[in-house]
Design an enzyme around this catalytic site. Structure first.
Site, PDB file in Angstrom:
ATOM      1  N   LYS A 283       0.923  -1.129  -0.547  1.00  0.00           N
ATOM      2  CA  LYS A 283       0.105   0.108   0.253  1.00  0.00           C
ATOM      3  C   LYS A 283       0.731   1.016   0.020  1.00  0.00           C
ATOM      4  CE  LYS A 283      -2.875   2.587   3.307  1.00  0.00           C
ATOM      5  NZ  LYS A 283      -3.880   1.922   3.398  1.00  0.00           N
TER       6      LYS A 283
ATOM      7  N   GLU B  27     -28.681  -2.673   4.429  1.00  0.00           N
ATOM      8  CA  GLU B  27     -28.950  -2.285   3.726  1.00  0.00           C
ATOM      9  C   GLU B  27     -29.980  -0.919   3.978  1.00  0.00           C
ATOM     10  OE1 GLU B  27     -29.559  -2.104  -0.958  1.00  0.00           O
ATOM     11  OE2 GLU B  27     -28.012  -0.977  -1.393  1.00  0.00           O
TER      12      GLU B  27
ATOM     13  N   GLU C 197      -3.402   6.979   2.366  1.00  0.00           N
ATOM     14  CA  GLU C 197      -3.945   7.355   4.056  1.00  0.00           C
ATOM     15  C   GLU C 197      -2.692   7.644   4.536  1.00  0.00           C
ATOM     16  OE1 GLU C 197      -6.259   3.872   4.247  1.00  0.00           O
ATOM     17  OE2 GLU C 197      -8.172   5.280   3.723  1.00  0.00           O
TER      18      GLU C 197
ATOM     19  N   GLU D 240     -15.830  -4.300   8.503  1.00  0.00           N
ATOM     20  CA  GLU D 240     -16.143  -3.460   8.461  1.00  0.00           C
ATOM     21  C   GLU D 240     -17.116  -2.137   8.621  1.00  0.00           C
ATOM     22  OE1 GLU D 240     -12.803  -1.597   6.742  1.00  0.00           O
ATOM     23  OE2 GLU D 240     -12.925   0.287   7.588  1.00  0.00           O
TER      24      GLU D 240
ATOM     25  N   ASP E 253     -14.979   2.292  -0.852  1.00  0.00           N
ATOM     26  CA  ASP E 253     -14.258   1.423   0.953  1.00  0.00           C
ATOM     27  C   ASP E 253     -15.582   0.805   1.090  1.00  0.00           C
ATOM     28  OD1 ASP E 253     -12.657   1.245   1.966  1.00  0.00           O
ATOM     29  OD2 ASP E 253     -12.846   2.385   3.548  1.00  0.00           O
TER      30      ASP E 253
HETATM   31  O1  GCW Z   1     -11.085   2.501   4.726  1.00  0.00           O
HETATM   32  C1  GCW Z   1      -9.627   2.495   5.627  1.00  0.00           C
HETATM   33  C2  GCW Z   1      -9.684   0.769   6.426  1.00  0.00           C
HETATM   34  C3  GCW Z   1      -8.288   1.124   7.085  1.00  0.00           C
HETATM   35  C4  GCW Z   1      -7.369   0.277   5.720  1.00  0.00           C
HETATM   36  C5  GCW Z   1      -7.512   1.230   4.613  1.00  0.00           C
HETATM   37  C6  GCW Z   1      -7.007   0.350   4.063  1.00  0.00           C
HETATM   38  C7  GCW Z   1      -5.838  -0.926   6.386  1.00  0.00           C
HETATM   39  O2  GCW Z   1     -10.497   1.816   7.605  1.00  0.00           O
HETATM   40  O3  GCW Z   1      -8.397   0.445   8.568  1.00  0.00           O
HETATM   41  O4  GCW Z   1      -5.954   0.353   6.560  1.00  0.00           O
HETATM   42  O5  GCW Z   1      -8.757   1.007   4.144  1.00  0.00           O
HETATM   43  O6  GCW Z   1      -7.489  -0.368   3.396  1.00  0.00           O
HETATM   44  O7  GCW Z   1      -6.131   0.402   3.223  1.00  0.00           O
END
Ligand code: GCW
Length: 862
Positions: A309, A540, A313, A422, A394
């Site tokens: 990654k 949903e 973020e 999540e 996401d």
């Molecule tokens: O949406 C986010 C999550 C993070 C995660 C990130 C990702 C591991 O809240 O916790 O980090 O995606 O997928 O990299």
């Protein structure tokens, strides 16, 4: 006497075993089936596994077949490791032989017509009284053995030969495990089932006893590699002491054909203090990674590869040095390439600091991936696979497929799914993914106006790639159920089945899983199937509708409802809800242009509001709350209200439907799941009321039916703030809409507090003499408060605020939609004028808060 004792001991063992289905064996319980007697004679009791090395999947296959047949059929099977040994067994009627094609040839066993197998595929042949399980490789042989056992565990044994090949070569699991607790979200990021099974205190665990059990589950559904650490990776992963530990993990997974993969932190050379740069073009950086890669492969010769990654973020990446993402991926790809390793490079790239919602109508996080990868197609090494989350944002409750799948024709791709829930209830709400995943896998990109299903793209068929496939974030933990709840494990099973064959039916899969995980009782199978298949639309309905996203608290827990959290921050999961209108305008003409990232046919469909299906309306368009839907006669806002009432009402049915299964399944499975279904019922009402209150407040448009939270009153409630209080203060929730009518009561000090109210006549309009009495209260993680409920000084019940230990969702740190929950007492005799009293004993931050008491006739959804 001796025999009698023996009988008692085994009867006792059976009774104990029957009480304890902890979940640790998942769907591989090998429980005795009802028709064991008739099937037993049909399977040869003599197994020959054509490899005697204990680390080989074929050896494992022999062991599994033996223990599976003992458990499922009560068969006394035996195993040997070469054909010449087979004669030494008694009752030698037929042999069950398992091995790779090479091993069959090496042992000169006639395979009949040579099966057409690709990597990891297998063939099961019935020839006379013999059964042959032939793998294209040893892993495939193990998969074939698990297939045979799955048939038996479901009480059947087909007699026609059977060939099965995987749809795609990459079928990986990802774990987001941190080396130690206290990472972003504890030891497993977005994990809801306890600490990591791999790591502890900054290193690899001494006790890795859960690892082979996990690998066994993965192998049984064809998952062939597992990335063991978080994509937000710790630089220590490549330190020799960790690499040694990873070697121990890999050794434990190897007998199951599950190869180890690992996530890397791009800035490792600098973070470890070895170099003062991590520029992918710098010779010393290249050498650093070469040395570490050599070290890793010296411990783990079959290491599957790296997962990276980068530049997302806050994670470091090549852009710091003006190198491209492809330069970054290739840095690693060239290191692992000679070893046969791959680099899974994440498509989830966006800048969480640069998006400005108020000043830029065209700003859109959904655009980021395609923009970041623009111009890079074809510049990745052959062993790079771009791993793309299913939707552009996401893991939301509904998203269109990521357009990035249509932009990489010269690069291998994989889809990234989540088994961990999540944004989807964190294993405390039932959510079975089958139809959601299918909505993306079957999405047709119409690239160059030709069929271009996402599943064909990732399998490499559409653009002629030899690599590609599937990754899923699983996030099991030390909890005995692995994921935190029994039902949640159906998603891990489903992931294996769907990544092997994306055309399987979700209904078939859940039934297969139920037979093996629970039993063959038709009521059990039917109920679990129905609840599972309803779970997506139900969730949903009471979370986010019409493509608006999940509406959970998106800046923290991603769990409870918090629609306001979506907007006004740089994270870009916006809804742009104001007093008149809602939705993201992603049109090309007037909006963010996101729709234009799809090939023409798809672009035109979603760019045009009249051809956009309702379920993605607000994903692509910004409309007034009064906008009429196409597929129903509701407006947008009325649909929100209706859907929230319908979703919460359906969630109320789960627990009673489960209770009808009492005595039809193992007690432990029954009780542990029931606890969660009751919880979900209560929390779905919190979701319903929070969302309805929020949008009613914003839009001022009342519900046509005048229901509570959206213009009308809650007919069965006594709001805590209206009670007579002693030691309790009235306060507001943060955000306000997570409490009924916005307010609640919380103990004003560490002392016991009480709230009393007289039951008014107006609440008791039904003929029923007994009522359900529900209390909505807030269970905050730090501290364990205690509540007691009295009616005329008669205790109705007492409970503790200990959900942080029982549920496992992201800890509720405040009075909000994460912590608001409900307990219900049934069959309570209530008369008008009775005095209700709640006594709250606070502890630390758990301030014994109460939202309301609801008194309603049985069967009513309040
Ligand atoms: O949406 C986010 C999550 C993070 C995660 C990130 C990702 C591991 O809240 O916790 O980090 O995606 O997928 O990299």
């Amino acid at each position: 006497m001796y025999l009698w004792l023996l009988f008692c001991v085994s009867a006792l063992q059976y009774a104990v075993a029957a009480q304890n289905v902890t979940g640790i064996d998942g769907w591989l319980r090998y429980a005795r089936i009802p028709n064991a007697d008739s099937l037993r004679g049909q399977v040869p009791g003599h197994i020959v596994a054509l490899n005697d090395s204990e680390t080989s999947p074929v050896f494992t296959a022999g062991q599994e077949l033996m223990s599976g047949m003992a458990g499922i059929l009560g068969a006394n099977a035996d195993v040997s490791y070469s054909m010449s040994e087979k004669g030494s067994y008694r009752n030698a009627t037929g042999t069950l032989i398992v091995g790779s094609m090479d091993q069959f040839e090496g042992a000169s066993i006639d395979m009949g017509e040579e099966p057409e197998l690709i990597e990891d595929g297998y063939h099961i042949a019935f020839s006379g009284s013999d059964v042959h399980i032939i793998g294209s490789n040893q892993r495939g042989a193990l998969y074939g053995a698990f297939k045979l056992l799955a048939w038996l565990a479901q009480g059947r044994l087909p007699q026609d030969s059977y060939t099965s090949n995987p749809d795609a070569p990459i079928r990986w699991g990802n774990q987001w495990d941190n080396l130690q607790d206290g990472g972003n979200h504890g030891s497993v990021e977005r994990g809801y089932a306890g600490d990591s099974i791999f790591f502890k205190d900054g290193g690899v665990r001494e006790d890795l006893s859960r690892v082979p059990l996990y690998a066994r589950l993965l192998a049984s559904v064809g998952i062939n590699a597992l990335v063991v650490n978080n994509v937000n990776a710790n630089e220590s992963m490549v330190e020799p002491r960790i690499v040694e530990g990873l070697g121990r993990i890999a050794d434990l997974m190897r007998p199951y054909g599950v190869r180890l993969g690992m996530s890397l932190n791009f800035a490792t050379p600098e973070l470890l203090g070895v170099l003062d740069t991590f520029d992918p073009f710098d010779e010393s950086v290249i050498q650093f990674w070469q040395d570490r890669t050599d070290l890793i492969y010296s411990h783990i010769p079959d290491m599957a590869g790296y997962l990276v990654k980068a530049n997302s973020e806050g994670q470091p990446g090549p852009l710091t040095y003006n190198r491209t993402l492809a330069d970054g991926a290739n840095l690693f790809a060239r290191r692992v390439q000679p070893y046969g390793g791959v680099v899974m490079f994440r498509g989830f790239v966006y800048d969480s600091t640069s998006l400005n919602q108020t000043e830029d109508w065209r700003a859109d996080r959904a655009n980021a991936a395609v923009e970041f990868f623009d111009g890079l197609d074809g510049s990745f090494e052959d062993n790079v696979v771009v791993q793309i989350k299913y939707g552009p944002i996401d893991f939301q409750v509904r998203e269109p497929a990521s357009p990035l799948f249509a932009h990489l024709q010269n690069t291998a791709t994989a889809i990234e799914l989540q088994v961990t829930q999540e944004y989807l209830g964190q294993q405390c709400h039932v959510f079975y993914y089958a139809d959601l995943w299918k909505s993306v896998l079957d999405w047709d990109m119409r690239y160059e106006e030709k069929p271009s299903l996402v599943r064909d793209i990732i399998a490499g068929r559409r653009f002629n790639q030899s690599l590609g496939g599937y990754a899923a974030v699983i996030n099991v933990g030390l909890n005995q159920t692995w994921l935190g709840s029994h039902l949640a494990m159906s998603n891990l099973y489903l992931y294996g089945r769907m990544s092997w064959d994306p055309t399987v039916s979700g209904e078939d899969v859940i039934q297969d899983w139920t037979r093996m995980t629970f039993n063959h009782n038709p009521d059990v199978i039917q109920t679990i199937k129905e609840i599972s298949m309803e779970s997506w639309p139900t969730y949903e309905n009471y979370s986010g509708n019409l493509g608006i996203q999940t509406l959970a608290d998106i800046t923290g827990s991603h769990y409870g409802p918090d629609p306001a959290s979506q907007d006004g921050n740089p994270w870009g999961q916006w809804t742009r809800a104001d007093t008149f209108s809602i939705g993201m305008d992603r049109t090309v003409f007037n909006g963010t242009g996101f729709a234009g990232q799809y090939p023409a046919i798809v672009r035109n469909k979603y760019d045009n509001i009249s051809t956009t299906p309702d379920d993605l309306l607000l994903w692509f368009h910004h409309v007034n709350y009064t906008y009429p839907l196409k597929e129903s006669d509701e407006t947008v806002i009325q649909h929100f209200y209706n859907a929230h009432y319908a979703g919460a009402a359906n969630a109320q049915t789960y627990a009673p439907r489960w209770e009808a299964l009492k005595g039809k399944m193992n007690q432990q499975q029954y009780e542990e799941q029931l606890y969660r279904l009751i919880y979900q019922g209560g929390h779905s009402i919190v979701w319903r009321d929070t969302i309805n209150q929020f949008y009613y407040n914003l839009s001022s448009i009342p519900d046509e039916q005048n229901r509570g939270g959206c213009g009308g009153d809650f007919p069965y409630r006594i709001e805590a703030e209206s009670m007579e209080l002693d030691g309790y203060n009235v306060t507001i929730a943060e955000p306000w809409n997570t409490a009924s009518s916005g307010r609640l009561i919380a103990a004003s000090s560490n002392d016991t507090a009480t709230a009393t109210a007289t039951v008014p006549d107006s609440l008791l309009t039904s003929n029923s003499s007994t009522y359900d009495v529900a209390v909505n209260y807030f269970d905050v993680a730090i501290g364990i408060a205690h509540w007691t409920l009295y009616l005329n000084d008669r205790m109705i019940g007492e409970w503790k605020g200990d959900m942080e230990y029982r549920l496992g969702h992201a800890p509720a740190v405040a009075i909000n939609g994460d912590s608001n929950t409900r307990i219900t007492f049934h069959d309570v005799k209530v008369r008008s004028g009775d005095v209700l009293k709640i006594v709250g004993e606070p502890e630390r931050e758990d301030v014994a808060a109460v939202d309301y008491i609801s008194i309603f006739p049985p069967g009513v959804v309040d």
